[in-house]
Scaffold this motif. Structure first.
Motif, mmCIF file in Angstrom:
data_model
loop_
_atom_site.group_PDB
_atom_site.id
_atom_site.type_symbol
_atom_site.label_atom_id
_atom_site.label_comp_id
_atom_site.label_asym_id
_atom_site.label_seq_id
_atom_site.Cartn_x
_atom_site.Cartn_y
_atom_site.Cartn_z
ATOM 1 N N GLU A 120 4.938 8.533 -0.718
ATOM 2 C CA GLU A 120 3.742 7.728 -0.936
ATOM 3 C C GLU A 120 4.077 6.249 -0.845
ATOM 4 O O GLU A 120 5.171 5.835 -1.207
ATOM 5 C CB GLU A 120 3.135 7.987 -2.324
ATOM 6 C CG GLU A 120 2.616 9.392 -2.519
ATOM 7 C CD GLU A 120 3.656 10.292 -3.163
ATOM 8 O OE1 GLU A 120 4.549 9.779 -3.843
ATOM 9 O OE2 GLU A 120 3.569 11.503 -2.976
ATOM 10 N N ALA A 121 3.100 5.476 -0.382
ATOM 11 C CA ALA A 121 3.223 4.020 -0.351
ATOM 12 C C ALA A 121 1.857 3.428 -0.677
ATOM 13 O O ALA A 121 0.829 3.976 -0.272
ATOM 14 C CB ALA A 121 3.682 3.540 1.025
ATOM 15 N N ARG A 122 1.866 2.338 -1.410
ATOM 16 C CA ARG A 122 0.614 1.632 -1.681
ATOM 17 C C ARG A 122 0.134 1.017 -0.379
ATOM 18 O O ARG A 122 0.942 0.720 0.520
ATOM 19 C CB ARG A 122 0.828 0.575 -2.757
ATOM 20 C CG ARG A 122 1.138 1.183 -4.130
ATOM 21 C CD ARG A 122 1.158 0.140 -5.252
ATOM 22 N NE ARG A 122 1.918 -1.065 -4.944
ATOM 23 C CZ ARG A 122 3.214 -1.229 -5.183
ATOM 24 N NH1 ARG A 122 3.904 -0.254 -5.740
ATOM 25 N NH2 ARG A 122 3.816 -2.365 -4.871
ATOM 26 N N PRO A 123 -1.177 0.800 -0.225
ATOM 27 C CA PRO A 123 -1.699 0.243 1.031
ATOM 28 C C PRO A 123 -1.003 -1.049 1.458
ATOM 29 O O PRO A 123 -0.685 -1.222 2.632
ATOM 30 C CB PRO A 123 -3.184 0.011 0.737
ATOM 31 C CG PRO A 123 -3.508 1.024 -0.311
ATOM 32 C CD PRO A 123 -2.265 1.140 -1.151
ATOM 33 N N GLU A 124 -0.729 -1.941 0.506
ATOM 34 C CA GLU A 124 -0.080 -3.208 0.870
ATOM 35 C C GLU A 124 1.357 -2.982 1.335
ATOM 36 O O GLU A 124 1.855 -3.700 2.211
ATOM 37 C CB GLU A 124 -0.143 -4.230 -0.279
ATOM 38 C CG GLU A 124 0.514 -3.795 -1.561
ATOM 39 C CD GLU A 124 -0.387 -3.034 -2.528
ATOM 40 O OE1 GLU A 124 0.050 -2.840 -3.669
ATOM 41 O OE2 GLU A 124 -1.500 -2.609 -2.146
ATOM 42 N N GLU A 125 2.038 -1.967 0.784
ATOM 43 C CA GLU A 125 3.398 -1.652 1.234
ATOM 44 C C GLU A 125 3.367 -1.105 2.659
ATOM 45 O O GLU A 125 4.184 -1.499 3.500
ATOM 46 C CB GLU A 125 4.043 -0.603 0.321
ATOM 47 C CG GLU A 125 4.363 -1.077 -1.073
ATOM 48 C CD GLU A 125 4.866 0.050 -1.962
ATOM 49 O OE1 GLU A 125 5.768 -0.227 -2.768
ATOM 50 O OE2 GLU A 125 4.366 1.194 -1.846
ATOM 51 N N ALA A 126 2.426 -0.198 2.929
ATOM 52 C CA ALA A 126 2.307 0.378 4.272
ATOM 53 C C ALA A 126 1.973 -0.704 5.296
ATOM 54 O O ALA A 126 2.538 -0.743 6.392
ATOM 55 C CB ALA A 126 1.246 1.478 4.278
ATOM 56 N N LYS A 127 1.080 -1.609 4.933
ATOM 57 C CA LYS A 127 0.701 -2.699 5.840
ATOM 58 C C LYS A 127 1.909 -3.581 6.149
ATOM 59 O O LYS A 127 2.139 -3.946 7.309
ATOM 60 C CB LYS A 127 -0.430 -3.516 5.223
ATOM 61 C CG LYS A 127 -0.932 -4.612 6.119
ATOM 62 C CD LYS A 127 -2.081 -5.372 5.484
ATOM 63 C CE LYS A 127 -2.528 -6.490 6.403
ATOM 64 N NZ LYS A 127 -3.549 -7.329 5.800
ATOM 65 N N ALA A 128 2.694 -3.907 5.137
ATOM 66 C CA ALA A 128 3.880 -4.742 5.334
ATOM 67 C C ALA A 128 4.892 -4.047 6.243
ATOM 68 O O ALA A 128 5.502 -4.691 7.105
ATOM 69 C CB ALA A 128 4.514 -5.090 3.986
ATOM 70 N N LEU A 129 5.078 -2.730 6.074
ATOM 71 C CA LEU A 129 5.997 -1.992 6.941
ATOM 72 C C LEU A 129 5.544 -2.073 8.392
ATOM 73 O O LEU A 129 6.346 -2.347 9.293
ATOM 74 C CB LEU A 129 6.091 -0.527 6.497
ATOM 75 C CG LEU A 129 6.827 -0.247 5.193
ATOM 76 C CD1 LEU A 129 6.649 1.211 4.787
ATOM 77 C CD2 LEU A 129 8.299 -0.592 5.308
ATOM 78 N N ILE A 130 4.256 -1.849 8.621
ATOM 79 C CA ILE A 130 3.714 -1.884 9.987
ATOM 80 C C ILE A 130 3.864 -3.277 10.588
ATOM 81 O O ILE A 130 4.292 -3.429 11.735
ATOM 82 C CB ILE A 130 2.243 -1.419 9.991
ATOM 83 C CG1 ILE A 130 2.178 0.075 9.635
ATOM 84 C CG2 ILE A 130 1.574 -1.696 11.333
ATOM 85 C CD1 ILE A 130 0.799 0.584 9.296
ATOM 86 N N GLU A 131 3.535 -4.308 9.804
ATOM 87 C CA GLU A 131 3.649 -5.684 10.292
ATOM 88 C C GLU A 131 5.094 -6.045 10.638
ATOM 89 O O GLU A 131 5.334 -6.840 11.538
ATOM 90 C CB GLU A 131 3.099 -6.659 9.246
ATOM 91 C CG GLU A 131 1.596 -6.609 9.129
ATOM 92 C CD GLU A 131 1.049 -7.435 7.966
ATOM 93 O OE1 GLU A 131 1.839 -7.911 7.117
ATOM 94 O OE2 GLU A 131 -0.190 -7.580 7.914
ATOM 95 N N ASP A 132 6.054 -5.437 9.936
ATOM 96 C CA ASP A 132 7.470 -5.705 10.189
ATOM 97 C C ASP A 132 8.063 -4.797 11.268
ATOM 98 O O ASP A 132 9.271 -4.828 11.510
ATOM 99 C CB ASP A 132 8.274 -5.572 8.892
ATOM 100 C CG ASP A 132 7.908 -6.644 7.873
ATOM 101 O OD1 ASP A 132 7.313 -7.671 8.271
ATOM 102 O OD2 ASP A 132 8.216 -6.451 6.686
ATOM 103 N N GLY A 133 7.247 -3.977 11.890
ATOM 104 C CA GLY A 133 7.714 -3.133 12.985
ATOM 105 C C GLY A 133 8.407 -1.851 12.560
ATOM 106 O O GLY A 133 9.043 -1.184 13.373
#
Length: 148
Positions: A120-133
């Motif tokens: 599981e990941a919080r929405p902001e964590e998932a967004k940061a992962l995607i933004e960082d590639g």
């Protein structure tokens, strides 16, 4: 609770439960109801026959009648495919729970060995992962939480 048979603009049919008829309408207006097969949010109620349960037990079912399907049994090919995908992921991946974001980032940066993980990941964590590639994707089902 009320069960509706729904269909999307692509003619996919699926069932879903709602707290009430009003709850369905509010969720539909907010475009929070989407097709379980293709994700289309143009969803309408489909024609459906009411389910009236006989006053006898299922062991007394007359010959020729179809037995009731258990709620946990996949009803459509799409549901069967999702169930198989879930079994495959749970069998072949490590469950990391709430540590998913940090584990995925560590593997991406090379400080942890690469392996298949889910959690599981919080929405902001998932967004940061995607933004960082960092290559991550949401799972199309609820995961079975495992405990140590």
């Amino acid at each position: 609770m009320i069960n509706y048979t729904l269909k999307c603009a692509n003619e996919h049919r699926f069932d879903s439960w709602f707290q009430s008829a009003d709850a369905f309408e509010k969720l539909k207006e907010a475009r929070m109801v989407s097709c379980a097969i293709c994700g289309d949010s143009h969803v309408e109620k489909a024609m459906m026959a009411p389910r009236v349960r006989p006053a006898r037990s299922t062991s007394e079912t007359q010959q020729g009648e179809a037995p009731e399907r258990a709620l946990s049994t996949p009803a459509s090919p799409a549901e069967q495919a999702l169930a198989e995908l879930k079994r495959h992921i749970e069998k072949n991946s490590d469950y990391v729970g709430s540590k998913f974001a940090s584990e995925a980032r560590a593997m991406h940066e090379g400080s942890a060995p690469e392996r298949a993980i889910y959690g599981e990941a919080r929405p902001e964590e998932a967004k940061a992962l995607i933004e960082d590639g960092v290559p991550v994707a949401p799972l199309p089902f609820n995961i079975t939480r495992k405990t140590n």
